[in-house]
Design an enzyme around this catalytic site. Structure first.
Site, PDB file in Angstrom:
ATOM      1  N   ALA A 100     -21.103  25.282 -10.071  1.00  0.00           N
ATOM      2  CA  ALA A 100     -20.496  25.470 -11.395  1.00  0.00           C
ATOM      3  C   ALA A 100     -18.983  25.302 -11.291  1.00  0.00           C
ATOM      4  O   ALA A 100     -18.403  25.529 -10.228  1.00  0.00           O
ATOM      5  CB  ALA A 100     -20.818  26.873 -11.895  1.00  0.00           C
ATOM      6  N   GLY A 108     -24.565  26.100  -8.021  1.00  0.00           N
ATOM      7  CA  GLY A 108     -25.276  25.304  -9.021  1.00  0.00           C
ATOM      8  C   GLY A 108     -25.656  23.928  -8.486  1.00  0.00           C
ATOM      9  O   GLY A 108     -26.645  23.328  -8.922  1.00  0.00           O
ATOM     10  N   GLU A 162     -28.767  24.456  -6.722  1.00  0.00           N
ATOM     11  CA  GLU A 162     -29.818  24.705  -7.725  1.00  0.00           C
ATOM     12  C   GLU A 162     -30.244  23.394  -8.390  1.00  0.00           C
ATOM     13  O   GLU A 162     -31.409  23.196  -8.705  1.00  0.00           O
ATOM     14  CB  GLU A 162     -29.321  25.722  -8.759  1.00  0.00           C
ATOM     15  CG  GLU A 162     -29.186  27.121  -8.140  1.00  0.00           C
ATOM     16  CD  GLU A 162     -28.481  28.117  -9.047  1.00  0.00           C
ATOM     17  OE1 GLU A 162     -27.383  27.794  -9.529  1.00  0.00           O
ATOM     18  OE2 GLU A 162     -29.033  29.205  -9.278  1.00  0.00           O
ATOM     19  N   GLU A 166     -22.784  32.131  -4.387  1.00  0.00           N
ATOM     20  CA  GLU A 166     -22.427  32.905  -5.588  1.00  0.00           C
ATOM     21  C   GLU A 166     -22.029  34.340  -5.264  1.00  0.00           C
ATOM     22  O   GLU A 166     -21.119  34.895  -5.870  1.00  0.00           O
ATOM     23  CB  GLU A 166     -23.606  32.919  -6.579  1.00  0.00           C
ATOM     24  CG  GLU A 166     -23.763  31.630  -7.364  1.00  0.00           C
ATOM     25  CD  GLU A 166     -24.612  30.587  -6.664  1.00  0.00           C
ATOM     26  OE1 GLU A 166     -24.792  30.686  -5.428  1.00  0.00           O
ATOM     27  OE2 GLU A 166     -25.101  29.678  -7.343  1.00  0.00           O
TER      28      GLU A 166
END
Ligand code: CAA
Ligand code: NAI
Length: 719
Positions: free
Chosen positions: A61, A100, A103, A123
């Site tokens: 992210a 992310g 992911e 994270e």
């Protein structure tokens, strides 16, 4: 933000193009969603490959977006659409797949990684959890124990480890993107349901509760008071016990809690502060991006004591040849053995061979004629250091950089005895120097930009977080430490115990309270500094030591402890007692309790109950108050630099962000009010008097820490 191409006539190649790390910003998420729609609806396309530009898959992210409201498409539906699509999607992982980005790879049906790629869910290090399905998909793919370890530590793993764990399907030394296209072509027509990780059942170990309990105990011990790892464990429990959709809901609830906690903000602040700290500027206008460092191939270290040994190891393990100098044969031999042992252990741990051939040991400064840089680490004695620098000035070639590891002496005074003051700077390592990540680079008024650039870049090469600081007594870290330590001992005088103060600080998040830490570092170090600065010594009446010295309140208790030969862990006695010298298990010592009681009654001090809140406020607000003064004096460029120094040099709890961030979160107005209150109660402690900058910031409406620089700019910079 994402390039769309058709390759091999039927493969849609989607390349993320958001340098430097292809973070999943709102435009990138939008571009991925649009590109996937196009690929899934185009009948010519039979398979899809997702990769990242410039050899980096995706750094996760865009952390900068966390501070504002969500804009653009949320990530989860974008990822779900990829996994649910009826055409095979292959992730071509080069460089990094983090957060992310990882992911994103997990929703692809296949994953091909380059052998040098690194993957992970970091994270937790940002105070959050993998909340785009990572906490639910990873346990389904690799099982609870392995997923738990990766998610709660945030550890990056190599492509090889990812292959072993079953995260990636193939590792290649060749172009991962080209390999992924070939792989995609071969996957066309194969059933995809078993490749959709969300559809897998989490392999659930029979001892799930015990496993999660053990993990909980471990993270509580390792990261005191930190919420994120505990939330990660709860999310993994959901992956083990709930269907995917319910697990996702739980993941989202936990994320909301973390996001709304001040902790996530603190961790994210630390991430950017660390990266900002390397961006130094000198008053001349020279700065990190317009000054060229010299390449350092050879160095010398003078003094093989506690610090010198670690500095030699730090240099040698990054391939720099080192000449190590001692003053006596026996000390040289001892130093040689210590350094070799340290290098061998370090190499063994890293699975490489020790670079012993880079080392040379000598008793003569004459051997330093040709080195590129010298780091002096002899005793903290100005006269001795001056003699060493005068000698170096004669011996070394005129271009050699001369650095000192002094913990607080005047770097410019040393520069002044050389024939090259512009090539002199401080390189202040922290103990143990080969372990601690912080390096304060002390910029003297005459240090050239090339000297500073070289010291900063050498620090980076050694894996240190380097921060440029001004030349004042104690520089930044140790200058702030003094009022903090003073408050702790004043609190002892007033009625607290070392155990109580340590507990309050440990509950705040420090791994060790101030007294436990002092016992570890050695109490004699500070005693020597106090003697050298004239605060204590043979002239002081040891029966009735005065409680005011050099015009201010002074607490003689630390000197009294040292006079009894109690130097901390190494002597088996200090603020605590230990079973034997060198032991680490600190136990409260009735003798210290006795000493405190006798002391208080001798000076007529009525002990009072001191709350934990007062301990925290007095110790930490005074620490930040000195930080404000350092900013006023231009000895640190920005609050972020001070916070980075405290995070990496003094183990300030990361979930508090550093002393300056912490007080900004408490509220500057409250900090000012409390300092005024304590200063009124203790007018003989000047450090409690609120600094001008703190008052100015409060008067300007207490701007957030990232904006303080605007209010400091007008002041004089020594950097
Ligand atoms: N978001 C925004 N900016 C980022 C970023 C990210 N995820 N990752 C790196 N950057 C920025 C850095 O701030 C830095 O900016 P400046 O040049 O302006 O200082 C620049 O990119 C380069 O970064 P580094 O100096 O760190 O470069 P590096 O090559 O040494 O390291 C890296 C690269 C390993 C990717 C490292 O930057 C890193 O660890 N980044 C963070 C990765 C991460 O934690 N990702 C998870 C994000 S949270 C998430 O993804 C949750 C979710 O799904 C919702
Ligand atoms: P130390 O006492 O452990 O080692 C100093 C070494 O220098 C001794 O081995 C001594 O024999 C050697 N030495 C003295 N004169 C010499 C000379 N003329 N030529 C060659 N060698 C000589 O001291 P320590 O702790 O390593 O400190 C060294 C410097 O680092 C000091 O300036 C200190 O303030 C600073 N420092 C210390 C830290 C610590 O935690 N110990 C942390 C950061 C800086």
């Amino acid at each position: 933000m994402a390039r769309y191409e058709l390759v091999k006539r039927s493969v849609a190649l989607i390349t993320l193009t958001n340098p430097p790390v292809n973070a999943l910003s709102s435009p990138v998420r939008h571009a991925i969603a649009k590109s996937m729609e196009r690929a899934l609806s185009d009948p010519k396309v039979t398979a899809v490959v997702i990769c990242g530009e410039n050899g980096r898959f995706c750094g996760g992210a865009d952390i900068r977006e966390f501070a504002g409201p969500l804009r653009g498409p949320p990530l989860i539906p974008v990822l779900d659409a990829i996994e649910a699509g009826r055409k095979p999607v292959v992730a071509a992982i080069e460089g990094v797949a983090l957060g992310g980005g990882f992911e994103l790879a997990l929703v692809c049906h296949y994953r091909i990684a380059h052998s040098k790629a690194r993957l992970g869910l970091p994270e937790v290090t940002l105070g959050i959890l993998p909340a785009a399905g990572g906490s639910q998909r990873l346990p389904r793919l690799i099982g609870i124990p392995a997923a738990l370890e990766l998610i709660t530590t945030g550890r990056h793993i190599s492509a090889q480890e990812a292959l072993k764990l079953g995260i990636v399907d193939q590792v290649t030394d060749q172009n991962a993107c080209e390999m992924a296209v070939e792989f995609a072509l071969k996957s066309v027509g194969k059933p995809l349901s078993s490749r959709r990780v969300s559809m897998l059942t989490t392999p659930c170990p029979p001892d799930l509760d015990a496993l999660l309990e053990a993990a909980t105990m471990q993270v509580k011990k390792k990261a005191r008071g930190v919420m994120a790892p505990l939330a990660c464990i709860q999310a993994v429990r959901a992956a083990a016990t709930m269907p995917f959709s319910k697990g996702m809901k739980r993941e989202s609830e936990l994320m909301t809690t973390l996001f709304n906690s001040g902790q996530a903000q603190a961790f994210q602040y630390c991430f950017f502060a660390q990266r900002t700290a390397g961006k130094w500027t000198l008053p001349s206008g020279a700065q990190w991006n317009n000054s060229k460092p010299r390449e350092i191939r050879s160095a010398a270290v003078i003094g093989l004591g506690t610090m010198g040994r670690g500095i030699v190891v730090s240099l040698a393990r990054v391939g720099i040849s080192v000449i190590a100098v001692e003053s006596e044969k026996k000390l040289l031999e001892n130093g040689r053995q210590m350094v070799i042992g340290m290098l061998e252990r370090d190499a063994k741990r890293r699975g490489v061979s020790a670079s012993l051939n880079l080392l040379k040991f000598t008793l003569s400064l004459q051997d330093l004629k040709d080195v590129d840089l010298v780091i002096e680490a002899v005793f903290e004695d100005m006269a001795l250091k001056k003699r060493v620098f005068q000698e170096l000035s004669k011996v070394c070639r005129p271009t050699t950089l001369l650095c000192t590891n002094t913990s607080g002496l005047d770097v410019d005074a040393l520069a002044g005895v050389t024939n090259r003051p512009h090539l002199v700077a401080g390189m202040h390592f922290f103990s143990p120097a080969h372990v601690m990540k912080l390096l304060e680079v002390v910029c003297g008024p005459r240090s050239s930009s090339e000297t500073i650039a070289t010291a900063m870049s050498l620090g980076k090469k050694m894996g240190k977080v380097s921060v440029a600081v001004g030349n004042c007594p104690g520089f930044v870290g140790n200058r702030m430490l003094k009022p903090y330590l003073d408050q702790a001992t004043f609190l002892l005088e007033e009625g607290a115990t070392p155990e109580q103060i340590d507990k309050a600080l440990e509950d705040f998040g420090f791994a060790m309270g101030v007294f436990r830490m002092s016992d570890l570092a050695g109490l004699d170090v500070g005693w020597r500094v106090r003697k050298e600065s004239g605060l204590t010594g043979p002239d002081v009446d040891s029966k009735n030591p005065p409680r005011r010295r050099q015009g201010h309140r002074y607490c003689p208790i630390p000197d009294m402890v040292c006079e009894q030969g109690r130097f901390g862990q190494k002597t088996g006695r200090g603020w605590y007692m230990y079973d034997k010298p060198g032991d680490t298990n600190a136990k409260p010592d009735p003798l210290i309790q006795n000493l405190l009681e006798t002391y208080r009654s001798r000076y007529g001090i009525q002990p009072r109950n001191i709350s934990d809140q007062e301990i925290i406020e007095r110790c930490l607000f005074v620490l930040a108050n000195e930080g404000f003064r350092i900013l006023e004096d231009g000895m640190a460029a920005r609050p972020e630099d001070i916070d980075v120094i405290y995070l990496f040099g003094y183990a300030f709890p990361r979930h508090r962000g550093g002393p300056m961030f912490y007080v900004s979160m408490v509220g500057l107005e409250r900090v000012l009010e409390r300092l005024e209150h304590y200063h009124q109660a203790h007018p003989d402690v000047p450090h409690l008097e609120p600094s001008a900058l703190l008052k100015k910031l409060v008067a300007c409406g207490s701007p957030p820490v990232q904006k303080w620089r605007e209010y400091i700019k007008t002041m004089h910079s020594h950097l």
